[in-house]
Design a protein around this motif. Structure first.
Motif, PDB file in Angstrom:
ATOM      1  N   ALA A 197       0.851  -1.197   0.000  1.00 50.60           N
ATOM      2  CA  ALA A 197       0.000   0.000   0.000  1.00 50.60           C
ATOM      3  C   ALA A 197       0.882   1.241   0.000  1.00 50.60           C
ATOM      4  O   ALA A 197       1.970   1.243   0.571  1.00 50.60           O
ATOM      5  N   VAL A 203       3.283   4.293   4.817  1.00 47.17           N
ATOM      6  CA  VAL A 203       3.373   2.826   4.887  1.00 47.17           C
ATOM      7  C   VAL A 203       4.802   2.371   4.617  1.00 47.17           C
ATOM      8  O   VAL A 203       5.450   2.856   3.682  1.00 47.17           O
ATOM      9  N   MET A 251      -2.814   0.507  -4.019  1.00 45.48           N
ATOM     10  CA  MET A 251      -1.925  -0.643  -3.962  1.00 45.48           C
ATOM     11  C   MET A 251      -0.922  -0.519  -5.099  1.00 45.48           C
ATOM     12  O   MET A 251      -1.286  -0.207  -6.238  1.00 45.48           O
ATOM     13  N   CYS A 304      -5.132  -1.859  10.201  1.00 45.97           N
ATOM     14  CA  CYS A 304      -4.003  -2.665   9.696  1.00 45.97           C
ATOM     15  C   CYS A 304      -3.688  -3.789  10.691  1.00 45.97           C
ATOM     16  O   CYS A 304      -3.350  -3.529  11.851  1.00 45.97           O
ATOM     17  N   PRO A 305      -3.790  -5.049  10.271  1.00 47.79           N
ATOM     18  CA  PRO A 305      -3.536  -6.149  11.215  1.00 47.79           C
ATOM     19  C   PRO A 305      -2.121  -6.124  11.786  1.00 47.79           C
ATOM     20  O   PRO A 305      -1.912  -6.506  12.943  1.00 47.79           O
ATOM     21  N   LEU A 306      -1.163  -5.648  11.000  1.00 48.20           N
ATOM     22  CA  LEU A 306       0.223  -5.654  11.492  1.00 48.20           C
ATOM     23  C   LEU A 306       0.445  -4.533  12.500  1.00 48.20           C
ATOM     24  O   LEU A 306       1.150  -4.725  13.499  1.00 48.20           O
ATOM     25  N   CYS A 335       4.497  -4.083   4.729  1.00 50.16           N
ATOM     26  CA  CYS A 335       3.086  -4.209   4.307  1.00 50.16           C
ATOM     27  C   CYS A 335       2.811  -5.576   3.679  1.00 50.16           C
ATOM     28  O   CYS A 335       3.558  -6.039   2.815  1.00 50.16           O
ATOM     29  N   GLY A 336       1.713  -6.209   4.115  1.00 50.44           N
ATOM     30  CA  GLY A 336       1.330  -7.514   3.563  1.00 50.44           C
ATOM     31  C   GLY A 336       0.376  -7.417   2.398  1.00 50.44           C
ATOM     32  O   GLY A 336      -0.054  -8.428   1.864  1.00 50.44           O
ATOM     33  N   ALA A 337       0.008  -6.174   2.005  1.00 49.32           N
ATOM     34  CA  ALA A 337      -0.885  -5.948   0.862  1.00 49.32           C
ATOM     35  C   ALA A 337      -2.261  -6.579   1.064  1.00 49.32           C
ATOM     36  O   ALA A 337      -2.848  -7.110   0.120  1.00 49.32           O
ATOM     37  N   CYS A 338      -2.782  -6.500   2.290  1.00 49.44           N
ATOM     38  CA  CYS A 338      -4.110  -7.070   2.556  1.00 49.44           C
ATOM     39  C   CYS A 338      -5.238  -6.165   2.057  1.00 49.44           C
ATOM     40  O   CYS A 338      -6.385  -6.588   1.980  1.00 49.44           O
ATOM     41  N   GLU A 339      -4.915  -4.901   1.798  1.00 45.72           N
ATOM     42  CA  GLU A 339      -5.836  -3.905   1.223  1.00 45.72           C
ATOM     43  C   GLU A 339      -6.864  -3.377   2.215  1.00 45.72           C
ATOM     44  O   GLU A 339      -7.744  -2.606   1.838  1.00 45.72           O
ATOM     45  N   LYS A 340      -6.795  -3.768   3.485  1.00 47.61           N
ATOM     46  CA  LYS A 340      -7.797  -3.286   4.449  1.00 47.61           C
ATOM     47  C   LYS A 340      -7.735  -1.766   4.584  1.00 47.61           C
ATOM     48  O   LYS A 340      -8.767  -1.090   4.652  1.00 47.61           O
ATOM     49  N   CYS A 341      -6.529  -1.207   4.658  1.00 50.46           N
ATOM     50  CA  CYS A 341      -6.401   0.250   4.825  1.00 50.46           C
ATOM     51  C   CYS A 341      -6.992   0.968   3.614  1.00 50.46           C
ATOM     52  O   CYS A 341      -7.674   1.988   3.764  1.00 50.46           O
ATOM     53  N   THR A 368       4.206  -0.988  10.647  1.00 54.05           N
ATOM     54  CA  THR A 368       3.869  -1.031   9.216  1.00 54.05           C
ATOM     55  C   THR A 368       3.370   0.316   8.691  1.00 54.05           C
ATOM     56  O   THR A 368       3.646   0.681   7.549  1.00 54.05           O
ATOM     57  N   ILE A 369       2.614   1.037   9.516  1.00 50.82           N
ATOM     58  CA  ILE A 369       2.183   2.389   9.132  1.00 50.82           C
ATOM     59  C   ILE A 369       2.691   3.358  10.192  1.00 50.82           C
ATOM     60  O   ILE A 369       2.472   3.146  11.389  1.00 50.82           O
TER      61      ILE A 369
HETATM   62  S1  SF4 Z   1      -2.359  -3.161   2.951  1.00 49.44           S
HETATM   63 FE1  SF4 Z   1      -2.838  -4.251   4.883  1.00 49.44          FE
HETATM   64  S2  SF4 Z   1      -0.820  -4.727   5.765  1.00 49.44           S
HETATM   65 FE2  SF4 Z   1      -0.480  -3.128   4.225  1.00 49.44          FE
HETATM   66  S3  SF4 Z   1      -0.570  -1.206   5.372  1.00 49.44           S
HETATM   67 FE3  SF4 Z   1      -2.634  -1.594   4.556  1.00 49.44          FE
HETATM   68  S4  SF4 Z   1      -3.721  -2.651   6.204  1.00 49.44           S
HETATM   69 FE4  SF4 Z   1      -1.499  -2.774   6.682  1.00 49.44          FE
END
Ligand code: SF4
Ligand code: SF4
Length: 291
Positions: free
Chosen positions: A225, A263, A285, A245-247, A268-274, A254-255
């Motif tokens: 991200a 970021v 992304m 962000c889970p991390l 970043c794990g690229a989960c896209e939640k943010c 991570t952020i």
């Molecule tokens: S994409 Fe996921 S892991 Fe990466 S910064 Fe956003 S919430 Fe965190």
């Protein structure tokens, strides 16, 4: 350092095997395996204590469910261990009340979630363990492609060694995807159930942490991200991206919070939640196939 392992199931066996194969066999003074014993609640955990417990400096609990972790803590107390590591790799494996009970039995108790998030904490014995096993860290040699990988710290299940052995020859800009694929081939035994503590699955987080190690070593961030600082309005939204962000929720950096959010593309794990939650549309992304 003398280590007692208290384990159950395939995950516990994997951790013991990884430690033994990769240099800690002489330090393991006992392995107490509780596969098939007990359940989440035990009327009398003391009834499962071994007849004799050797002296030790550190106790490691791996693969235990619910109150079996209390048995591990009692073994730690009996052995004189100043520290205990109690991993969890599934939601509900270690409720808060159980953590408090374990805390009261051993001087330094830590609860890495998942186990492969472990980093040094300031306790000498836990840190000696965490210098070898915990959050993956590797060094890589190569120009366009991976030539060799040295594992500095492996996930305790051994997956980092597996990925390192199988990623040679991969182009550096494909290391992110390849590391994720190899990690899943191992395969990780962490839960696929979403843990409400951090809003993602233990399996996904373990994958993010493995990919981070290989991305950093390759110097190529892969999918990640990115925040547009011209669009970010952190002061107005209260940095929602950090809340989701889970991390970040697992205390990873991570952020970063400044005037705007920023970021770390390697973490970043690229989960896209943010990206989904940002009210300003400031997050995109980036990386292969994302631009
Ligand atoms: S994409 Fe996921 S892991 Fe990466 S910064 Fe956003 S919430 Fe965190
Ligand atoms: S959620 Fe969006 S607007 Fe808010 S701090 Fe994060 S990037 Fe900036």
């Amino acid at each position: 350092m003398r280590i007692i392992m208290v384990t159950a199931g395939n995950y516990g066996a994997r951790v013991v095997n990884t430690m033994a194969v990769h240099g800690l066999a002489p330090q393991i003074v006992a392995v107490f395996d509780y596969t098939g014993e007990g359940g989440d609640f035990l009327d009398d955990p003391s009834s499962l204590l071994p007849a004799r417990t050797p002296d030790a400096d550190l106790t490691v609990a791996a693969g235990l469910g619910g109150d079996l972790n209390l048995v591990a803590a009692e073994i730690a107390a009996e052995s004189g261990s100043g520290g205990i590591i109690v991993e969890s790799h599934a939601p509900g494996q270690l409720p808060d009340g159980l953590r408090s009970e374990i805390d009261s039995l051993v001087d330094c108790a830590i609860f890495p979630t998942p186990f492969c998030s472990l980093e040094p904490v300031g306790d000498p014995h836990i840190d000696t363990f965490a210098s070898r096993f915990g959050k993956p860290e590797v060094e890589m040699e190569g120009n366009d492609r991976v030539v060799s990988v040295k594992v500095k710290r492996s996930a305790p299940c051994g997956s980092t060694f597996y990925v390192a052995e199988n990623i040679r020859g991969v182009p550096l800009d494909e290391v992110d995807v390849a590391a994720g694929e190899k990690f899943h081939n191992y395969p990780c035994l962490a839960s696929m159930e979403v843990d409400p503590r951090f809003g993602d699955t233990h399996l996904h987080v373990a994958g993010y942490l493995t990919r981070e190690a290989f991305k950093r070593a390759a110097g190529v961030p892969g999918a990640h991200a990115e925040v547009d600082p011209e669009v970010c309005r952190g002061a107005e939204c209260g940095f929602i991206c950090m809340d989701v962000c889970p991390l970040v929720r697992l205390s990873m950096g991570t952020i970063r919070r400044g005037v705007t959010a920023e970021v770390d593309p390697f973490s970043c794990g690229a989960c896209e939640k943010c990206m989904r939650e940002c009210p300003s549309g400031a997050i995109k992304m980036m990386g292969p196939g994302k631009r």
